[in-house]
Design a protein around this motif. Structure first.
Motif, PDB file in Angstrom:
ATOM      1  N   LEU A 202       0.823  -1.205   0.000  1.00 26.44           N
ATOM      2  CA  LEU A 202       0.000   0.000   0.000  1.00 26.44           C
ATOM      3  C   LEU A 202       0.863   1.264   0.000  1.00 26.44           C
ATOM      4  O   LEU A 202       0.513   2.266  -0.631  1.00 26.44           O
ATOM      5  CB  LEU A 202      -0.935   0.001   1.213  1.00 26.44           C
ATOM      6  CG  LEU A 202      -2.064  -1.043   1.194  1.00 26.44           C
ATOM      7  CD1 LEU A 202      -2.802  -1.048   2.522  1.00 26.44           C
ATOM      8  CD2 LEU A 202      -3.027  -0.773   0.046  1.00 26.44           C
ATOM      9  N   THR A 203       1.988   1.200   0.694  1.00 27.14           N
ATOM     10  CA  THR A 203       2.909   2.338   0.713  1.00 27.14           C
ATOM     11  C   THR A 203       3.410   2.637  -0.696  1.00 27.14           C
ATOM     12  O   THR A 203       3.441   3.795  -1.130  1.00 27.14           O
ATOM     13  CB  THR A 203       4.113   2.056   1.636  1.00 27.14           C
ATOM     14  OG1 THR A 203       3.649   1.859   2.981  1.00 27.14           O
ATOM     15  CG2 THR A 203       5.100   3.213   1.622  1.00 27.14           C
ATOM     16  N   GLU A 204       3.788   1.577  -1.425  1.00 32.06           N
ATOM     17  CA  GLU A 204       4.267   1.753  -2.798  1.00 32.06           C
ATOM     18  C   GLU A 204       3.173   2.301  -3.702  1.00 32.06           C
ATOM     19  O   GLU A 204       3.456   3.002  -4.683  1.00 32.06           O
ATOM     20  CB  GLU A 204       4.784   0.432  -3.351  1.00 32.06           C
ATOM     21  CG  GLU A 204       6.059  -0.052  -2.681  1.00 32.06           C
ATOM     22  CD  GLU A 204       6.588  -1.331  -3.308  1.00 32.06           C
ATOM     23  OE1 GLU A 204       6.161  -1.657  -4.428  1.00 32.06           O
ATOM     24  OE2 GLU A 204       7.421  -1.996  -2.678  1.00 32.06           O
ATOM     25  N   GLN A 205       1.921   2.000  -3.366  1.00 39.29           N
ATOM     26  CA  GLN A 205       0.789   2.468  -4.167  1.00 39.29           C
ATOM     27  C   GLN A 205       0.344   3.863  -3.756  1.00 39.29           C
ATOM     28  O   GLN A 205      -0.585   4.417  -4.336  1.00 39.29           O
ATOM     29  CB  GLN A 205      -0.383   1.487  -4.033  1.00 39.29           C
ATOM     30  CG  GLN A 205      -0.095   0.118  -4.636  1.00 39.29           C
ATOM     31  CD  GLN A 205      -1.165  -0.901  -4.319  1.00 39.29           C
ATOM     32  OE1 GLN A 205      -2.042  -0.670  -3.479  1.00 39.29           O
ATOM     33  NE2 GLN A 205      -1.105  -2.044  -4.983  1.00 39.29           N
ATOM     34  N   GLY A 206       1.002   4.429  -2.736  1.00 42.24           N
ATOM     35  CA  GLY A 206       0.678   5.779  -2.295  1.00 42.24           C
ATOM     36  C   GLY A 206      -0.476   5.870  -1.321  1.00 42.24           C
ATOM     37  O   GLY A 206      -0.918   6.972  -0.969  1.00 42.24           O
ATOM     38  N   GLN A 209      -2.217   6.365   4.345  1.00 42.90           N
ATOM     39  CA  GLN A 209      -3.054   6.298   5.544  1.00 42.90           C
ATOM     40  C   GLN A 209      -3.460   4.855   5.851  1.00 42.90           C
ATOM     41  O   GLN A 209      -3.391   4.412   7.001  1.00 42.90           O
ATOM     42  CB  GLN A 209      -4.287   7.187   5.380  1.00 42.90           C
ATOM     43  CG  GLN A 209      -3.967   8.686   5.389  1.00 42.90           C
ATOM     44  CD  GLN A 209      -5.221   9.536   5.353  1.00 42.90           C
ATOM     45  OE1 GLN A 209      -6.283   9.100   4.889  1.00 42.90           O
ATOM     46  NE2 GLN A 209      -5.114  10.769   5.844  1.00 42.90           N
ATOM     47  N   SER A 210      -3.871   4.128   4.805  1.00 41.66           N
ATOM     48  CA  SER A 210      -4.235   2.713   4.996  1.00 41.66           C
ATOM     49  C   SER A 210      -3.024   1.908   5.451  1.00 41.66           C
ATOM     50  O   SER A 210      -3.121   1.039   6.314  1.00 41.66           O
ATOM     51  CB  SER A 210      -4.797   2.131   3.703  1.00 41.66           C
ATOM     52  OG  SER A 210      -5.997   2.770   3.335  1.00 41.66           O
ATOM     53  N   ALA A 211      -1.869   2.217   4.849  1.00 45.47           N
ATOM     54  CA  ALA A 211      -0.636   1.517   5.219  1.00 45.47           C
ATOM     55  C   ALA A 211      -0.297   1.783   6.681  1.00 45.47           C
ATOM     56  O   ALA A 211       0.077   0.872   7.420  1.00 45.47           O
ATOM     57  CB  ALA A 211       0.511   1.958   4.321  1.00 45.47           C
ATOM     58  N   GLY A 212      -0.427   3.039   7.100  1.00 46.01           N
ATOM     59  CA  GLY A 212      -0.136   3.400   8.484  1.00 46.01           C
ATOM     60  C   GLY A 212      -1.015   2.649   9.466  1.00 46.01           C
ATOM     61  O   GLY A 212      -0.548   2.170  10.507  1.00 46.01           O
ATOM     62  N   ASP A 240      10.044   4.148   7.544  1.00 44.07           N
ATOM     63  CA  ASP A 240      10.257   4.488   6.131  1.00 44.07           C
ATOM     64  C   ASP A 240       9.043   5.225   5.570  1.00 44.07           C
ATOM     65  O   ASP A 240       9.182   6.204   4.821  1.00 44.07           O
ATOM     66  CB  ASP A 240      10.501   3.219   5.311  1.00 44.07           C
ATOM     67  CG  ASP A 240      11.829   2.549   5.630  1.00 44.07           C
ATOM     68  OD1 ASP A 240      12.687   3.204   6.254  1.00 44.07           O
ATOM     69  OD2 ASP A 240      11.999   1.378   5.249  1.00 44.07           O
ATOM     70  N   LEU A 241       7.850   4.746   5.924  1.00 38.83           N
ATOM     71  CA  LEU A 241       6.625   5.392   5.460  1.00 38.83           C
ATOM     72  C   LEU A 241       6.551   6.832   5.966  1.00 38.83           C
ATOM     73  O   LEU A 241       6.267   7.771   5.202  1.00 38.83           O
ATOM     74  CB  LEU A 241       5.403   4.598   5.950  1.00 38.83           C
ATOM     75  CG  LEU A 241       4.038   5.283   5.795  1.00 38.83           C
ATOM     76  CD1 LEU A 241       3.717   5.507   4.324  1.00 38.83           C
ATOM     77  CD2 LEU A 241       2.945   4.457   6.461  1.00 38.83           C
TER      78      LEU A 241
END
Length: 324
Positions: A202-206, A209-212, A240-241
């Motif tokens: 999800l982080t790579e997809q931008g 917030q969901s990744a966090g 990293d995020l």
């Protein structure tokens, strides 16, 4: 051969010390050349140690044993070796041989392993739809035979395939399926691991917030079950995020906690990574001397433990610091 030495071998495998495992299985097989199990374990150790050419030589010797021709495990070992050599058509043939022998013996676990190896081969050959079908057939059999390790591994392969093809909906679907599988098993560590990996995607997809949120949930679970190693690793990813979003203070907090935990556990790789991460934040903040010191400490550890990939990336960071 003493019992102590023999018992140490599975520990080498669990710890990923494949060079040590290879050396000891080589010794065991030399003493007991008719022991097919020792030969197969030697092949596995050689493949994982990056010695696929030596593994193929071992397989050729195994093939001379009277009981090896009919044993599908030899075909599976050969398929794994061809995979390591990127000889995917030969891998496919070996995998199908194992699968055929498994079906003839009504041995579903072997058939499942053969299908999984066939999936890898077809994937390598670019025959993605056939690979996906093989993986799904393997998954069904792993579920039927209650092989949790095989089931979870195939889930991860399906995720990798979907991610490689840019199918974000499929990635999410399989991650949710895998998470549900871990939850049904009561495997909280597995749930946390899936959350962390999905957060990385999800982080790579931008979708920061969901990744966090996923990182936070993974950390909550790992802290609850006392999995300090996973907490340390996830903190690094979460940092990293935060660094990517410009939250340097938040990133530094995660990296510092990761460093504390990895220092307590003695995990040299995680210590070095945390030091490198902290160096990066210091660099972003313009604290070049402190960044240089932390970077140097990280490099010293990566050099000592032989992590060439991480050493190379940290050297690039040092280069940026020195040219600033």
């Amino acid at each position: 051969m003493t019992g102590v030495q023999t018992c140490a071998l599975p520990i080498y495998e669990v710890m990923g010390k494949w060079g040590a495992a290879e050396k000891d299985y080589q010794s065991l097989w030399k003493q007991f050349p008719d022991n097919l199990d020792y030969g197969l374990r030697l092949v596995n150790a050689q493949v994982n140690a990056g010695e696929a050419i030596n593994a193929m030589s071992t397989i050729e010797k195994l093939r001379t044993q009277p009981n090896a021709k009919a044993d599908p495990r030899v075909d599976l070992a050969e398929a794994d070796t061809y995979d390591a050599l990127s000889e995917f058509e030969r891998e496919r043939i070996a995998a199908q041989d194992a699968e055929s022998k498994g079906r003839a013996a009504s041995n579903q676990p072997i058939v499942a392993e053969g299908l999984r190896s066939e999936g890898f081969a077809l994937w390598g050959l670019g025959r993605n739809q056939e690979a996906k079908a093989a993986f799904k057939d393997a998954l069904r059999m792993f579920v039927d035979s209650q092989d949790v390790v095989g089931e979870n591994d195939v889930h991860m392969r399906l995720i990798d395939m979907a991610y490689e093809q840019g199918d974000e909906l499929e990635v999410t679907r399989v991650y949710e399926e895998l998470r549900a599988s871990y939850e049904s098993q009561g495997n909280q560590s597995g749930v946390a691991a899936v959350l962390t990996r999905h957060a990385g995607v999800l982080t790579e997809q931008g979708e920061v917030q969901s990744a966090g949120r996923m990182y936070e949930e993974a950390l909550r679970i790992d802290r609850q079950i006392g999995n300090k190693a996973s907490v340390s690793s996830t903190l690094s990813d979460y940092g990293d995020l935060l660094e990517q979003t410009g939250d340097l203070a938040g990133a530094n907090s995660k990296y510092q906690e990761s460093l504390t935990l990895s220092t307590q556990s003695g995990d040299q790789s995680e210590i070095a990574q945390a030091l490198s991460d902290i160096s990066g934040v210091l660099f972003d903040q313009g604290e070049l001397q402190s960044a240089k010191i932390k970077c140097g400490e990280s490099l010293a550890i990566f050099r000592r433990i032989g992590d060439k990939t991480s050493y190379a990336s940290t050297i690039l960071l040092l280069g940026d610091i020195l040219t600033e």
